[in-house]
Write an enzyme that holds these catalytic residues in place. Structure first.
Site, PDB file in Angstrom:
ATOM      1  N   ARG A   1      -3.158  -5.217  15.701  1.00 22.96           N
ATOM      2  CA  ARG A   1      -2.261  -6.122  14.384  1.00 22.96           C
ATOM      3  C   ARG A   1      -1.137  -5.545  13.847  1.00 22.96           C
ATOM      4  O   ARG A   1      -0.270  -6.338  13.315  1.00 22.96           O
ATOM      5  CB  ARG A   1      -3.310  -6.345  13.601  1.00 22.96           C
ATOM      6  CG  ARG A   1      -4.013  -5.272  12.848  1.00 22.96           C
ATOM      7  CD  ARG A   1      -4.802  -5.466  11.438  1.00 22.96           C
ATOM      8  NE  ARG A   1      -5.069  -4.277  10.937  1.00 22.96           N
ATOM      9  CZ  ARG A   1      -4.365  -3.624  10.037  1.00 22.96           C
ATOM     10  NH1 ARG A   1      -3.189  -4.051   9.624  1.00 22.96           N
ATOM     11  NH2 ARG A   1      -4.826  -2.430   9.528  1.00 22.96           N
ATOM     12  N   SER A   2      -1.057  -4.142  13.619  1.00 28.05           N
ATOM     13  CA  SER A   2      -0.098  -3.523  12.913  1.00 28.05           C
ATOM     14  C   SER A   2       0.308  -2.217  13.785  1.00 28.05           C
ATOM     15  O   SER A   2      -0.480  -1.418  13.963  1.00 28.05           O
ATOM     16  CB  SER A   2      -0.614  -3.280  11.684  1.00 28.05           C
ATOM     17  OG  SER A   2       0.195  -2.591  10.840  1.00 28.05           O
ATOM     18  N   CYS A   3       1.555  -1.978  13.897  1.00 20.55           N
ATOM     19  CA  CYS A   3       2.011  -0.809  14.442  1.00 20.55           C
ATOM     20  C   CYS A   3       3.169  -0.097  13.967  1.00 20.55           C
ATOM     21  O   CYS A   3       4.317  -0.673  13.596  1.00 20.55           O
ATOM     22  CB  CYS A   3       2.281  -1.139  16.034  1.00 20.55           C
ATOM     23  SG  CYS A   3       2.882   0.187  17.198  1.00 20.55           S
TER      24      CYS A   3
ATOM     25  N   CYS B   1      -6.315  -0.653  13.538  1.00 22.38           N
ATOM     26  CA  CYS B   1      -4.844  -1.219  13.913  1.00 22.38           C
ATOM     27  C   CYS B   1      -4.738  -1.827  15.239  1.00 22.38           C
ATOM     28  O   CYS B   1      -4.569  -3.124  15.425  1.00 22.38           O
ATOM     29  CB  CYS B   1      -3.791  -0.243  13.562  1.00 22.38           C
ATOM     30  SG  CYS B   1      -3.565   0.121  11.752  1.00 22.38           S
TER      31      CYS B   1
ATOM     32  N   ASN C   1      -0.853   5.340  20.642  1.00 22.56           N
ATOM     33  CA  ASN C   1      -1.521   4.078  20.780  1.00 22.56           C
ATOM     34  C   ASN C   1      -1.175   3.903  22.374  1.00 22.56           C
ATOM     35  O   ASN C   1      -2.235   3.336  23.241  1.00 22.56           O
ATOM     36  CB  ASN C   1      -1.119   2.830  20.125  1.00 22.56           C
ATOM     37  CG  ASN C   1      -1.585   3.063  18.694  1.00 22.56           C
ATOM     38  OD1 ASN C   1      -0.613   2.887  17.724  1.00 22.56           O
ATOM     39  ND2 ASN C   1      -2.852   3.481  18.268  1.00 22.56           N
TER      40      ASN C   1
ATOM     41  N   HIS D   1       6.662  -2.126  13.555  1.00 22.43           N
ATOM     42  CA  HIS D   1       7.708  -1.924  12.472  1.00 22.43           C
ATOM     43  C   HIS D   1       8.095  -0.381  12.414  1.00 22.43           C
ATOM     44  O   HIS D   1       7.415   0.586  13.024  1.00 22.43           O
ATOM     45  CB  HIS D   1       7.102  -2.216  11.084  1.00 22.43           C
ATOM     46  CG  HIS D   1       5.516  -1.631  10.919  1.00 22.43           C
ATOM     47  ND1 HIS D   1       4.403  -2.547  11.289  1.00 22.43           N
ATOM     48  CD2 HIS D   1       5.126  -0.410  10.482  1.00 22.43           C
ATOM     49  CE1 HIS D   1       3.380  -1.780  10.825  1.00 22.43           C
ATOM     50  NE2 HIS D   1       3.560  -0.569  10.650  1.00 22.43           N
TER      51      HIS D   1
ATOM     52  N   SER E   1       3.354   7.619   6.431  1.00 24.34           N
ATOM     53  CA  SER E   1       3.057   6.969   5.338  1.00 24.34           C
ATOM     54  C   SER E   1       1.560   6.594   5.048  1.00 24.34           C
ATOM     55  O   SER E   1       0.988   6.051   5.893  1.00 24.34           O
ATOM     56  CB  SER E   1       3.742   5.688   5.239  1.00 24.34           C
ATOM     57  OG  SER E   1       5.187   5.846   5.174  1.00 24.34           O
TER      58      SER E   1
ATOM     59  N   TYR F   1       9.018   2.383   9.155  1.00 28.32           N
ATOM     60  CA  TYR F   1       9.358   2.506   7.995  1.00 28.32           C
ATOM     61  C   TYR F   1      10.862   2.867   7.596  1.00 28.32           C
ATOM     62  O   TYR F   1      11.276   3.559   8.313  1.00 28.32           O
ATOM     63  CB  TYR F   1       8.292   3.518   7.328  1.00 28.32           C
ATOM     64  CG  TYR F   1       6.768   3.059   7.519  1.00 28.32           C
ATOM     65  CD1 TYR F   1       6.303   2.433   6.222  1.00 28.32           C
ATOM     66  CD2 TYR F   1       5.856   3.522   8.318  1.00 28.32           C
ATOM     67  CE1 TYR F   1       5.091   2.007   6.174  1.00 28.32           C
ATOM     68  CE2 TYR F   1       4.821   2.758   8.509  1.00 28.32           C
ATOM     69  CZ  TYR F   1       3.948   2.135   7.357  1.00 28.32           C
ATOM     70  OH  TYR F   1       2.757   1.587   7.435  1.00 28.32           O
TER      71      TYR F   1
ATOM     72  N   ARG G   1       0.769  -1.259  -0.062  1.00 29.74           N
ATOM     73  CA  ARG G   1      -0.155  -0.026  -0.084  1.00 29.74           C
ATOM     74  C   ARG G   1       0.843   1.265   0.001  1.00 29.74           C
ATOM     75  O   ARG G   1       0.436   1.982  -0.873  1.00 29.74           O
ATOM     76  CB  ARG G   1      -1.079   0.068   1.258  1.00 29.74           C
ATOM     77  CG  ARG G   1      -1.887   1.154   1.242  1.00 29.74           C
ATOM     78  CD  ARG G   1      -2.814   1.064   2.286  1.00 29.74           C
ATOM     79  NE  ARG G   1      -2.357   0.620   3.448  1.00 29.74           N
ATOM     80  CZ  ARG G   1      -1.944   1.605   4.501  1.00 29.74           C
ATOM     81  NH1 ARG G   1      -1.586   2.874   4.119  1.00 29.74           N
ATOM     82  NH2 ARG G   1      -1.440   1.277   5.395  1.00 29.74           N
TER      83      ARG G   1
HETATM   84  N1  LIG Z   1       1.453   4.982   8.374  1.00 31.49           N
HETATM   85  C1  LIG Z   1       0.623   5.271   9.429  1.00 31.49           C
HETATM   86  N2  LIG Z   1       0.924   5.274  10.747  1.00 31.49           N
HETATM   87  C2  LIG Z   1       0.030   5.476  11.853  1.00 31.49           C
HETATM   88  O1  LIG Z   1       0.543   5.729  12.863  1.00 31.49           O
HETATM   89  C3  LIG Z   1      -1.350   5.766  11.485  1.00 31.49           C
HETATM   90  C4  LIG Z   1      -1.803   5.358  10.174  1.00 31.49           C
HETATM   91  N3  LIG Z   1      -0.766   5.423   9.137  1.00 31.49           N
HETATM   92  N4  LIG Z   1      -2.938   5.866   9.549  1.00 31.49           N
HETATM   93  C5  LIG Z   1      -3.970   5.787  10.649  1.00 31.49           C
HETATM   94  C6  LIG Z   1      -3.932   6.530  12.107  1.00 31.49           C
HETATM   95  C7  LIG Z   1      -3.266   7.896  12.084  1.00 31.49           C
HETATM   96  N5  LIG Z   1      -2.240   8.108  13.071  1.00 31.49           N
HETATM   97  C8  LIG Z   1      -1.475   9.088  13.027  1.00 31.49           C
HETATM   98  C9  LIG Z   1      -1.210  10.123  12.182  1.00 31.49           C
HETATM   99  C10 LIG Z   1      -0.476  11.174  12.102  1.00 31.49           C
HETATM  100  C11 LIG Z   1       0.319  11.140  13.383  1.00 31.49           C
HETATM  101  C12 LIG Z   1       1.187  12.399  13.249  1.00 31.49           C
HETATM  102  O2  LIG Z   1       1.655  13.021  12.299  1.00 31.49           O
HETATM  103  N6  LIG Z   1       1.924  12.682  14.242  1.00 31.49           N
HETATM  104  C13 LIG Z   1       3.011  13.591  14.576  1.00 31.49           C
HETATM  105  C14 LIG Z   1       2.213  15.015  14.887  1.00 31.49           C
HETATM  106  C15 LIG Z   1       1.035  15.076  15.784  1.00 31.49           C
HETATM  107  C16 LIG Z   1       0.323  16.334  15.970  1.00 31.49           C
HETATM  108  O3  LIG Z   1       1.014  17.375  15.571  1.00 31.49           O
HETATM  109  O4  LIG Z   1      -0.761  16.313  16.458  1.00 31.49           O
HETATM  110  C17 LIG Z   1       3.854  13.120  15.708  1.00 31.49           C
HETATM  111  O5  LIG Z   1       5.052  13.735  15.820  1.00 31.49           O
HETATM  112  O6  LIG Z   1       3.571  12.415  16.605  1.00 31.49           O
HETATM  113  C18 LIG Z   1       0.187  10.050  14.271  1.00 31.49           C
HETATM  114  C19 LIG Z   1      -0.426   9.173  14.114  1.00 31.49           C
HETATM  115  C20 LIG Z   1      -2.072   6.802  13.690  1.00 31.49           C
HETATM  116  N7  LIG Z   1      -2.445   5.929  12.364  1.00 31.49           N
HETATM  117  O1  LIG Z   2      -3.710   3.410  15.538  1.00 27.34           O
HETATM  118  C1  LIG Z   2      -3.028   3.082  14.709  1.00 27.34           C
HETATM  119  C2  LIG Z   2      -3.380   3.231  13.365  1.00 27.34           C
HETATM  120  C3  LIG Z   2      -2.548   2.648  12.506  1.00 27.34           C
HETATM  121  N1  LIG Z   2      -1.117   2.684  12.825  1.00 27.34           N
HETATM  122  C4  LIG Z   2      -0.355   2.264  11.523  1.00 27.34           C
HETATM  123  C5  LIG Z   2       0.292   0.703  11.396  1.00 27.34           C
HETATM  124  C6  LIG Z   2       0.591   0.749   9.872  1.00 27.34           C
HETATM  125  O2  LIG Z   2       1.739   1.419   9.864  1.00 27.34           O
HETATM  126  C7  LIG Z   2      -0.633   1.690   9.115  1.00 27.34           C
HETATM  127  C8  LIG Z   2      -1.687   0.837   8.814  1.00 27.34           C
HETATM  128  O3  LIG Z   2      -1.189   0.076   7.822  1.00 27.34           O
HETATM  129  P1  LIG Z   2      -1.963  -1.442   7.564  1.00 27.34           P
HETATM  130  O4  LIG Z   2      -1.282  -1.728   6.116  1.00 27.34           O
HETATM  131  O5  LIG Z   2      -3.318  -1.348   7.451  1.00 27.34           O
HETATM  132  O6  LIG Z   2      -1.384  -2.188   8.466  1.00 27.34           O
HETATM  133  O7  LIG Z   2      -0.901   2.630  10.456  1.00 27.34           O
HETATM  134  C9  LIG Z   2      -0.797   2.582  14.136  1.00 27.34           C
HETATM  135  O8  LIG Z   2       0.478   2.259  14.550  1.00 27.34           O
HETATM  136  N2  LIG Z   2      -1.762   2.915  15.013  1.00 27.34           N
END
Ligand SMILES: Nc1nc(=O)c2c([nH]1)NC[C@@H]1CN(c3ccc(C(=O)N[C@@H](CCC(=O)O)C(=O)O)cc3)CN21
Ligand SMILES: O=c1ccn([C@H]2C[C@H](O)[C@@H](COP(=O)(O)O)O2)c(=O)[nH]1
Length: 283
Positions: free
Chosen positions: A180-182, A160, A191, A221, A282, A223, A22
């Site tokens: 399941r995925s982190c 997740c 989390n 994981h 990502s 990235y 993805r």
């Molecule tokens: N690749 C990926 N990783 C994730 O952790 C994740 C997803 N996708 N998709 C669904 C949700 C969305 N989540 C996210 C999305 C963005 C941040 C992020 O950008 N955090 C920054 C800034 C946060 C802020 O300014 O509020 C950080 O430094 O923690 C963290 C978790 C967790 N999940």
């Molecule tokens: O609460 C969350 C939501 C998402 N993630 C991360 C884990 C993965 O890097 C992506 C989701 O990709 P999948 O291919 O669906 O596993 O988002 C997270 O750590 N915590």
């Protein structure tokens, strides 16, 4: 905090490279990690080796509790975390179930608070759990699950952290959460806060004492574009003492969480941290 850093170091030392379709990126991956948070003693698991945006994490969980399915609603309560998944994932943009800008579809609380029944209708899993626990009942299946494979093609992302199982021993409440995925540099910061917060707030609204929260991660994981920052910057820093999470004691019911609660009802005391690190995200 130590257990978080130990997991990061374990991935750096023992991780195996896995291609991810993805995102088109490789992830350095380990299988299975078990983290424990002592909510009873109030040791809030907030990362200190970089600035962690804990308010976003609590807002996200509040959105799951409320059953949100729209990134605009998540933004209104204080987090932008769903913007990219709702609006930038090409597969979701082309999905006929997507209702327009900011729609996330069937995700998290939208599923669990309206869990579809095969014969039509739906079940509100959280309402049942709160009612049981408030009455001192643990039926050994007090499970708030977001995992419904039948709706995966109707949402922008599969859950997740997909299951939160509550248990009572006397008047002490415990939580086992499964992920399941982190994404360890970004997602896990949030989390850990969410698992701790979920047990603390559920204990508060059901009139129980909070015990321990156990957080199981299956695929953990980093990235490929995050690795250098983790290995050469964050892991070189010394952790600082744990802060404390303060929750407004006026929050007493599930309805309170659903209606008037905002991020102003939460505060973190004594948060000492190193500088922020901007990890790539990502989609
Ligand atoms: N690749 C990926 N990783 C994730 O952790 C994740 C997803 N996708 N998709 C669904 C949700 C969305 N989540 C996210 C999305 C963005 C941040 C992020 O950008 N955090 C920054 C800034 C946060 C802020 O300014 O509020 C950080 O430094 O923690 C963290 C978790 C967790 N999940
Ligand atoms: O609460 C969350 C939501 C998402 N993630 C991360 C884990 C993965 O890097 C992506 C989701 O990709 P999948 O291919 O669906 O596993 O988002 C997270 O750590 N915590």
């Amino acid at each position: 905090m130590r257990q978080y850093l130990d997991l990061c170091q374990r991935i750096v030392d023992d991780g195996v490279w896995v291609d991810n379709k993805r995102t088109g990126k490789r992830c350095l991956t380990v299988i299975n990690a078990d983290l424990t948070y002592d909510v009873a003693t109030g040791e809030f698991p907030l990362v200190t080796t970089r600035k962690s945006f804990w308010k976003s994490a609590i807002a996200e969980l509040l959105g799951y509790i409320r059953g949100y399915d729209n990134a605009a609603d998540f933004r209104k309560i204080g987090t932008k975390t769903w913007d990219a998944n709702a609006n930038e994932n090409p597969d979701w943009l082309a999905n006929p179930h997507r209702k327009g800008t900011d729609d996330c579809g069937f995700i998290y609380g939208k599923v669990a608070r309206n869990f579809p029944k095969p014969d039509g209708g739906s079940v509100d899993l959280l309402r049942q759990i709160v009612d049981d626990l408030s009455n001192g009942i643990d039926n050994r299946g007090e499970i708030f699950t977001f995992y419904h494979p039948g709706v995966f093609d109707m949402g922008c992302l599969r859950p997740c952290m997909y299951s939160h199982h509550f248990s009572l021993l006397g008047d002490t409440l415990y939580l086992n959460s499964t992920q399941r995925s982190c994404d360890v540099p970004l997602g896990l910061n949030f989390n850990m806060v969410q698992v701790y917060f979920f047990l603390a707030i559920m204990a508060q609204i059901t009139g129980k004492k909070a015990g321990q929260a156990y957080h199981k991660i299956v695929n953990a994981h980093i990235y490929e574009d995050q690795l250098e920052l983790m290995r050469d910057v964050q892991l070189k820093r010394e952790p600082l003492p744990a802060p404390r999470l303060i929750i407004n004691p006026k929050i007493k019911t599930l309805e309170d969480l659903e209606t008037w609660v905002t991020l102003d009802d939460f505060a973190v005391e004594d948060y000492q941290h190193h500088d922020a690190i901007k990890y790539p995200f990502s989609v």
